[in-house]
Design an enzyme around this catalytic site. Sequence first.
Site, PDB file in Angstrom:
ATOM      1  N   HIS A   1      10.368  39.765-128.436  1.00  0.00           N
ATOM      2  CA  HIS A   1       9.354  40.348-127.552  1.00  0.00           C
ATOM      3  C   HIS A   1       8.421  39.249-127.066  1.00  0.00           C
ATOM      4  O   HIS A   1       8.150  38.302-127.785  1.00  0.00           O
ATOM      5  CB  HIS A   1       8.538  41.426-128.294  1.00  0.00           C
ATOM      6  CG  HIS A   1       7.802  42.329-127.367  1.00  0.00           C
ATOM      7  ND1 HIS A   1       6.540  42.045-126.910  1.00  0.00           N
ATOM      8  CD2 HIS A   1       8.176  43.498-126.789  1.00  0.00           C
ATOM      9  CE1 HIS A   1       6.156  43.008-126.089  1.00  0.00           C
ATOM     10  NE2 HIS A   1       7.127  43.898-125.998  1.00  0.00           N
TER      11      HIS A   1
ATOM     12  N   GLU B   1      13.016  48.874-128.030  1.00  0.00           N
ATOM     13  CA  GLU B   1      14.274  49.413-127.522  1.00  0.00           C
ATOM     14  C   GLU B   1      15.336  49.555-128.617  1.00  0.00           C
ATOM     15  O   GLU B   1      16.304  50.283-128.451  1.00  0.00           O
ATOM     16  CB  GLU B   1      14.771  48.531-126.379  1.00  0.00           C
ATOM     17  CG  GLU B   1      13.654  48.325-125.370  1.00  0.00           C
ATOM     18  CD  GLU B   1      14.094  48.380-123.946  1.00  0.00           C
ATOM     19  OE1 GLU B   1      15.292  48.375-123.701  1.00  0.00           O
ATOM     20  OE2 GLU B   1      13.210  48.431-123.090  1.00  0.00           O
TER      21      GLU B   1
HETATM   22  N1  COA Z   1      18.556  37.176-128.841  1.00  0.00           N
HETATM   23  C1  COA Z   1      18.802  35.864-128.943  1.00  0.00           C
HETATM   24  N2  COA Z   1      17.927  34.905-128.658  1.00  0.00           N
HETATM   25  C2  COA Z   1      16.720  35.307-128.238  1.00  0.00           C
HETATM   26  C3  COA Z   1      16.371  36.651-128.120  1.00  0.00           C
HETATM   27  C4  COA Z   1      17.354  37.603-128.441  1.00  0.00           C
HETATM   28  N3  COA Z   1      17.102  38.922-128.332  1.00  0.00           N
HETATM   29  N4  COA Z   1      15.106  36.749-127.682  1.00  0.00           N
HETATM   30  C5  COA Z   1      14.660  35.495-127.522  1.00  0.00           C
HETATM   31  N5  COA Z   1      15.644  34.622-127.860  1.00  0.00           N
HETATM   32  C6  COA Z   1      15.545  33.167-127.853  1.00  0.00           C
HETATM   33  C7  COA Z   1      15.723  32.636-126.441  1.00  0.00           C
HETATM   34  O1  COA Z   1      17.082  32.369-126.168  1.00  0.00           O
HETATM   35  C8  COA Z   1      14.877  31.385-126.474  1.00  0.00           C
HETATM   36  O2  COA Z   1      15.627  30.359-127.069  1.00  0.00           O
HETATM   37  P1  COA Z   1      15.512  28.841-126.544  1.00  0.00           P
HETATM   38  O3  COA Z   1      14.058  28.480-126.730  1.00  0.00           O
HETATM   39  O4  COA Z   1      16.443  28.134-127.443  1.00  0.00           O
HETATM   40  O5  COA Z   1      15.924  28.895-125.111  1.00  0.00           O
HETATM   41  C9  COA Z   1      13.751  31.760-127.425  1.00  0.00           C
HETATM   42  O6  COA Z   1      14.240  32.811-128.242  1.00  0.00           O
HETATM   43  C10 COA Z   1      12.531  32.223-126.693  1.00  0.00           C
HETATM   44  O7  COA Z   1      12.919  33.208-125.774  1.00  0.00           O
HETATM   45  P2  COA Z   1      12.128  33.552-124.447  1.00  0.00           P
HETATM   46  O8  COA Z   1      13.096  34.009-123.424  1.00  0.00           O
HETATM   47  O9  COA Z   1      11.206  32.431-124.104  1.00  0.00           O
HETATM   48  O10 COA Z   1      11.256  34.732-124.922  1.00  0.00           O
HETATM   49  P3  COA Z   1      10.531  35.691-123.937  1.00  0.00           P
HETATM   50  O11 COA Z   1       9.195  35.978-124.501  1.00  0.00           O
HETATM   51  O12 COA Z   1      10.543  35.170-122.558  1.00  0.00           O
HETATM   52  O13 COA Z   1      11.508  36.931-123.967  1.00  0.00           O
HETATM   53  C11 COA Z   1      12.502  38.992-124.286  1.00  0.00           C
HETATM   54  C12 COA Z   1      11.226  38.163-124.504  1.00  0.00           C
HETATM   55  C13 COA Z   1      12.227  40.417-124.695  1.00  0.00           C
HETATM   56  C14 COA Z   1      12.893  38.961-122.802  1.00  0.00           C
HETATM   57  C15 COA Z   1      13.656  38.396-125.140  1.00  0.00           C
HETATM   58  O14 COA Z   1      13.305  38.422-126.499  1.00  0.00           O
HETATM   59  C16 COA Z   1      14.991  39.115-124.911  1.00  0.00           C
HETATM   60  O15 COA Z   1      15.714  38.772-123.990  1.00  0.00           O
HETATM   61  N6  COA Z   1      15.323  40.133-125.762  1.00  0.00           N
HETATM   62  C17 COA Z   1      16.547  40.865-125.595  1.00  0.00           C
HETATM   63  C18 COA Z   1      16.403  41.931-124.516  1.00  0.00           C
HETATM   64  C19 COA Z   1      15.522  43.075-124.957  1.00  0.00           C
HETATM   65  O16 COA Z   1      15.603  43.551-126.070  1.00  0.00           O
HETATM   66  N7  COA Z   1      14.677  43.530-124.016  1.00  0.00           N
HETATM   67  C20 COA Z   1      13.743  44.608-124.282  1.00  0.00           C
HETATM   68  C21 COA Z   1      12.349  44.077-124.383  1.00  0.00           C
HETATM   69  S1  COA Z   1      11.202  45.300-124.889  1.00  0.00           S
END
Ligand code: COA
Length: 369
Positions: free
Chosen positions: A247, A314
């Site tokens: 998140h 979710e």
């Molecule tokens: N699975 C695998 N790796 C994940 C992850 C996940 N669910 N969520 C984050 N990461 C990793 C990213 O790949 C990134 O790795 P890196 O630094 O090696 O590139 C790191 O963690 C940071 O991720 P980042 O994209 O910067 O975090 P964010 O704050 O932008 O993203 C979400 C938040 C929710 C978009 C992200 O956690 C995600 O994509 N989750 C899965 C989709 C989901 O459940 N969405 C519903 C949200 S309520």
Amino acid sequence: MADAKGHDSGLEGIVVADTRLSDVDGERGRLVIAGRDVEVLAQTSRFEEACALLWEAPTEDVVRRIGVARAAAFERLSQLGDALERASAMDALRAGLGHLQSSDDALADAASVVGATAVLVAAWLRTRARAAPIAPDPSRRHTEDFLRMALGVEPKPERSRGLDAYLVTVSDHGMNASTFTARVITSTGSDMISAVVGAVGALKGPLHGGAPGPVLDMLDAIGDPAHARVWLEHELDAGRRIMGMGHRIYRVRDPRAAVFEDQIERLAEAAASARGDEGRRVRERLALARAVEREAESVLAARHPDRALRANVEFFTAVLLEAIGLPRELFASTFAAGRAAGWCAHVMEQRARGRLIRPASHYIGPAPA
Ligand code: COA
């Protein structure tokens, strides 16, 4: 993450509004909606009451308006042509909401959005099943009518209550991407319907509202807790994210996950006392989800030791909505049915206090010759 010049493309930590609607404490895992802890609100309020709190309007008025709006939306379904048959649930919702007329009365528009959303989501499911959409009954509780219209049977009271808890819990959540979209559109002086249609577009993405369907696909693919670790490692090795984990704001477990677990247990209990089999299925699903969550936390912690990646809203949405009886194709649009309450409240707030939202960008293209 900041780029080479230090410009943060994800706008983390940038405050764009003062709001009385909700407060997300990502460090302590606390969510307050309209001055109440989400755990309390989910247990004590039906969805229309949460709408009334967010819209600062009398509950009886909101209940009446939303019921009338469901009936009006049903009358307009024929304007949609074949959108219900051809489009995905979210695209059909976007198209259907796009047909609403905005007015000068913000409360009327908000009720109209919330009422229409339930009708559109339900009608989409019926049309997909080659069955005629079912007319709403404005005198019923919103969630009861929603389930009746969608599933074509009289819903069990515990399922309507479970859906109330779900919709209330997701009704607002700080400056999330779809809410921000709605506020940006409103800040230009545009109308509530345009803001909500834009917000639906933002919610559709898998990084925001589109994850619970894939969470259920994941649980199906894993099937048995013993297979979880290998499956999760394989997903990550293939460069894919684990849906329902991580998140932007929470550094601890999303507090909404526990609210949903509680609701799932209640549904399992009610189902067990009525018919043993259904209760057992819900319990098994919950046990699998908890096991997969534990494995996912551990696998992600090994790969990202500096970043806490825990279950988000979710993850258990998938299990809760399934236990309520809704199919996975409806999960994202049912999320929209709850968040619509918050979008409309933010539109009202932005109109009352906000300015044009117009950030800047840093030019990195070629200089003119
Ligand atoms: N699975 C695998 N790796 C994940 C992850 C996940 N669910 N969520 C984050 N990461 C990793 C990213 O790949 C990134 O790795 P890196 O630094 O090696 O590139 C790191 O963690 C940071 O991720 P980042 O994209 O910067 O975090 P964010 O704050 O932008 O993203 C979400 C938040 C929710 C978009 C992200 O956690 C995600 O994509 N989750 C899965 C989709 C989901 O459940 N969405 C519903 C949200 S309520």
